[in-house]
Design a protein around this motif. Structure first.
Motif, PDB file in Angstrom:
ATOM      1  N   ARG A   4       0.835  -1.199   0.000  1.00  0.00           N
ATOM      2  CA  ARG A   4       0.000   0.000   0.000  1.00  0.00           C
ATOM      3  C   ARG A   4       0.866   1.245   0.000  1.00  0.00           C
ATOM      4  N   SER A   5       0.244   2.358  -0.327  1.00  0.00           N
ATOM      5  CA  SER A   5       0.951   3.631  -0.257  1.00  0.00           C
ATOM      6  C   SER A   5       1.276   3.943   1.190  1.00  0.00           C
ATOM      7  N   ASN A   6       2.400   4.578   1.371  1.00  0.00           N
ATOM      8  CA  ASN A   6       2.800   5.102   2.672  1.00  0.00           C
ATOM      9  C   ASN A   6       3.243   4.074   3.719  1.00  0.00           C
ATOM     10  N   VAL A   7       3.428   2.838   3.295  1.00  0.00           N
ATOM     11  CA  VAL A   7       3.894   1.827   4.253  1.00  0.00           C
ATOM     12  C   VAL A   7       5.409   1.893   4.457  1.00  0.00           C
ATOM     13  N   GLY A   8       6.062   2.643   3.550  1.00  0.00           N
ATOM     14  CA  GLY A   8       7.523   2.777   3.655  1.00  0.00           C
ATOM     15  C   GLY A   8       8.268   2.018   2.571  1.00  0.00           C
ATOM     16  N   LYS A   9       7.580   1.776   1.457  1.00  0.00           N
ATOM     17  CA  LYS A   9       8.177   1.043   0.339  1.00  0.00           C
ATOM     18  C   LYS A   9       9.458   1.721  -0.175  1.00  0.00           C
ATOM     19  N   SER A  10       9.400   3.018  -0.375  1.00  0.00           N
ATOM     20  CA  SER A  10      10.580   3.733  -0.900  1.00  0.00           C
ATOM     21  C   SER A  10      11.734   3.661   0.086  1.00  0.00           C
ATOM     22  N   THR A  11      11.384   3.754   1.374  1.00  0.00           N
ATOM     23  CA  THR A  11      12.424   3.691   2.403  1.00  0.00           C
ATOM     24  C   THR A  11      13.081   2.309   2.408  1.00  0.00           C
ATOM     25  N   LYS A  23       6.443   6.061  -8.190  1.00  0.00           N
ATOM     26  CA  LYS A  23       5.654   7.275  -8.266  1.00  0.00           C
ATOM     27  C   LYS A  23       5.139   7.545  -9.682  1.00  0.00           C
ATOM     28  N   ASN A  51       6.976  -3.430   8.343  1.00  0.00           N
ATOM     29  CA  ASN A  51       7.781  -2.219   8.582  1.00  0.00           C
ATOM     30  C   ASN A  51       7.229  -1.384   9.751  1.00  0.00           C
ATOM     31  N   LYS A  52       8.000  -0.400  10.145  1.00  0.00           N
ATOM     32  CA  LYS A  52       7.637   0.547  11.216  1.00  0.00           C
ATOM     33  C   LYS A  52       7.487  -0.159  12.563  1.00  0.00           C
ATOM     34  N   ASP A  71       9.342  -0.025  14.928  1.00  0.00           N
ATOM     35  CA  ASP A  71       9.741   0.895  16.005  1.00  0.00           C
ATOM     36  C   ASP A  71       8.531   1.532  16.673  1.00  0.00           C
ATOM     37  N   LYS A  72       7.381   1.500  15.995  1.00  0.00           N
ATOM     38  CA  LYS A  72       6.173   2.097  16.566  1.00  0.00           C
ATOM     39  C   LYS A  72       5.285   1.074  17.277  1.00  0.00           C
ATOM     40  N   SER A  98      12.488  -2.092  10.565  1.00  0.00           N
ATOM     41  CA  SER A  98      12.275  -0.676  10.770  1.00  0.00           C
ATOM     42  C   SER A  98      13.201   0.030   9.783  1.00  0.00           C
ATOM     43  N   ALA A  99      12.674   0.212   8.594  1.00  0.00           N
ATOM     44  CA  ALA A  99      13.501   0.687   7.485  1.00  0.00           C
ATOM     45  C   ALA A  99      14.101   2.064   7.756  1.00  0.00           C
ATOM     46  N   LYS A 100      13.305   2.902   8.370  1.00  0.00           N
ATOM     47  CA  LYS A 100      13.758   4.268   8.643  1.00  0.00           C
ATOM     48  C   LYS A 100      14.972   4.275   9.568  1.00  0.00           C
TER      49      LYS A 100
HETATM   50  P1  GDP Z   1       5.867   4.611   0.401  1.00  0.00           P
HETATM   51  O1  GDP Z   1       4.739   5.512   0.030  1.00  0.00           O
HETATM   52  O2  GDP Z   1       5.383   3.252   0.729  1.00  0.00           O
HETATM   53  O3  GDP Z   1       6.984   4.584  -0.587  1.00  0.00           O
HETATM   54  O4  GDP Z   1       6.430   5.162   1.795  1.00  0.00           O
HETATM   55  P2  GDP Z   1       7.724   6.061   2.138  1.00  0.00           P
HETATM   56  O5  GDP Z   1       8.978   5.266   2.047  1.00  0.00           O
HETATM   57  O6  GDP Z   1       7.653   7.324   1.385  1.00  0.00           O
HETATM   58  O7  GDP Z   1       7.431   6.310   3.708  1.00  0.00           O
HETATM   59  C1  GDP Z   1       6.202   6.843   4.157  1.00  0.00           C
HETATM   60  C2  GDP Z   1       6.397   7.468   5.533  1.00  0.00           C
HETATM   61  O8  GDP Z   1       6.700   6.462   6.492  1.00  0.00           O
HETATM   62  C3  GDP Z   1       7.582   8.445   5.584  1.00  0.00           C
HETATM   63  O9  GDP Z   1       7.221   9.514   6.412  1.00  0.00           O
HETATM   64  C4  GDP Z   1       8.698   7.617   6.179  1.00  0.00           C
HETATM   65  O10 GDP Z   1       9.654   8.407   6.854  1.00  0.00           O
HETATM   66  C5  GDP Z   1       7.926   6.747   7.159  1.00  0.00           C
HETATM   67  N1  GDP Z   1       8.641   5.498   7.455  1.00  0.00           N
HETATM   68  C6  GDP Z   1       9.219   4.642   6.583  1.00  0.00           C
HETATM   69  N2  GDP Z   1       9.791   3.607   7.232  1.00  0.00           N
HETATM   70  C7  GDP Z   1       9.556   3.802   8.555  1.00  0.00           C
HETATM   71  C8  GDP Z   1       9.901   3.069   9.745  1.00  0.00           C
HETATM   72  O11 GDP Z   1      10.556   2.017   9.731  1.00  0.00           O
HETATM   73  N3  GDP Z   1       9.454   3.588  10.927  1.00  0.00           N
HETATM   74  C9  GDP Z   1       8.741   4.742  11.001  1.00  0.00           C
HETATM   75  N4  GDP Z   1       8.353   5.166  12.199  1.00  0.00           N
HETATM   76  N5  GDP Z   1       8.410   5.456   9.906  1.00  0.00           N
HETATM   77  C10 GDP Z   1       8.814   4.999   8.699  1.00  0.00           C
END
Ligand code: GDP
Length: 194
Positions: A9-16, A30, A132-133, A135-136, A168-170
């Motif tokens: 899904r969008s915003n899950v952190g795929k790009s990260t 994108k 992912n995420k 850490d939350k 936790s990709a970030k």
């Molecule tokens: P995409 O739309 O799936 O490509 O998502 P992005 O990579 O752009 O990330 C969406 C948001 O999630 C951004 O604000 C990232 O900083 C945040 N994010 C990505 N990975 C993590 C993680 O491991 N932990 C947390 N807390 N936030 C993350």
């Protein structure tokens, strides 16, 4: 040549995740439509194609029919290249995924993530779920067990460490995902020897 695809899904952190895996800033997700980008990566003495497929599900400002089109494109792409795909990484947001799945189920729909997971299994593109995420997430084991249950995998999640990768990709903590990928490459090599 072998291929690894990234879906979610969008915003899950795929790009990260992509950036952490490849060290590249990738923007293919994108772009409109699904195109096969010849992105090759070398990693741990493996060379493979890495394809970031567009995000699906809710996206602000994107209409419902367009979202459905994107999902259809993603599914078609995976079907077309299934023979090459040795791993389909399904990225989910560990904090939100259960609520999203359960909300869709309550509405009598098949949740996208669950659908994609089974689809990847069905076409032999062995799914890896990058949760992912993390850490939350405080109740880590409980959360991961519940996710397994929703995906039809018998808990405890520790039995599925080649499929479920809490990351936790970030924070750059993606070792469980790398382990999953490593085992897919090894399985592929064993299969080649047969
Ligand atoms: P995409 O739309 O799936 O490509 O998502 P992005 O990579 O752009 O990330 C969406 C948001 O999630 C951004 O604000 C990232 O900083 C945040 N994010 C990505 N990975 C993590 C993680 O491991 N932990 C947390 N807390 N936030 C993350």
């Amino acid at each position: 040549d072998v291929e690894v695809v990234l879906v979610g899904r969008s915003n899950v952190g795929k790009s990260t995740v992509m950036r952490e895996l490849t060290g590249h800033d990738v923007t293919t997700g994108k772009k409109p439509g699904v195109t096969r980008e010849p992105n090759y990566y070398d990693w741990a003495s493996e060379s493979f194609m890495f394809t970031d497929l567009p995000g699906f599900g809710f996206m602000s400002g994107v209409e419902e029919h367009r979202r459905e089109e994107i999902k259809t494109d993603v599914v078609r792409y995976i079907e077309e290249y299934a023979d090459h795909i040795i791993a389909g990484i399904l990225v989910v947001d560990g904090k939100a995924v259960i609520d999203i799945i359960d909300r869709h189920r309550a509405d009598g729909e098949i949740p996208h993530d669950v659908e994609l997971f089974h689809f990847l299994e069905d076409v032999g593109a062995s799914p890896i779920v990058a949760v992912n995420k993390m850490d939350k997430v405080d109740d880590r084991d409980e959360r991961l067990d519940t996710l397994c249950d929703r995906l039809g995998l018998f808990p405890p999640w520790q039995q599925w460490q080649e499929t479920i990768a809490p990351i936790s990709a970030k924070q750059g903590r993606i070792e469980p995902l790398l382990d999953c990928l490593r085992s897919r490459f090894e399985a592929e090599k064993r299969a080649d020897l047969l």
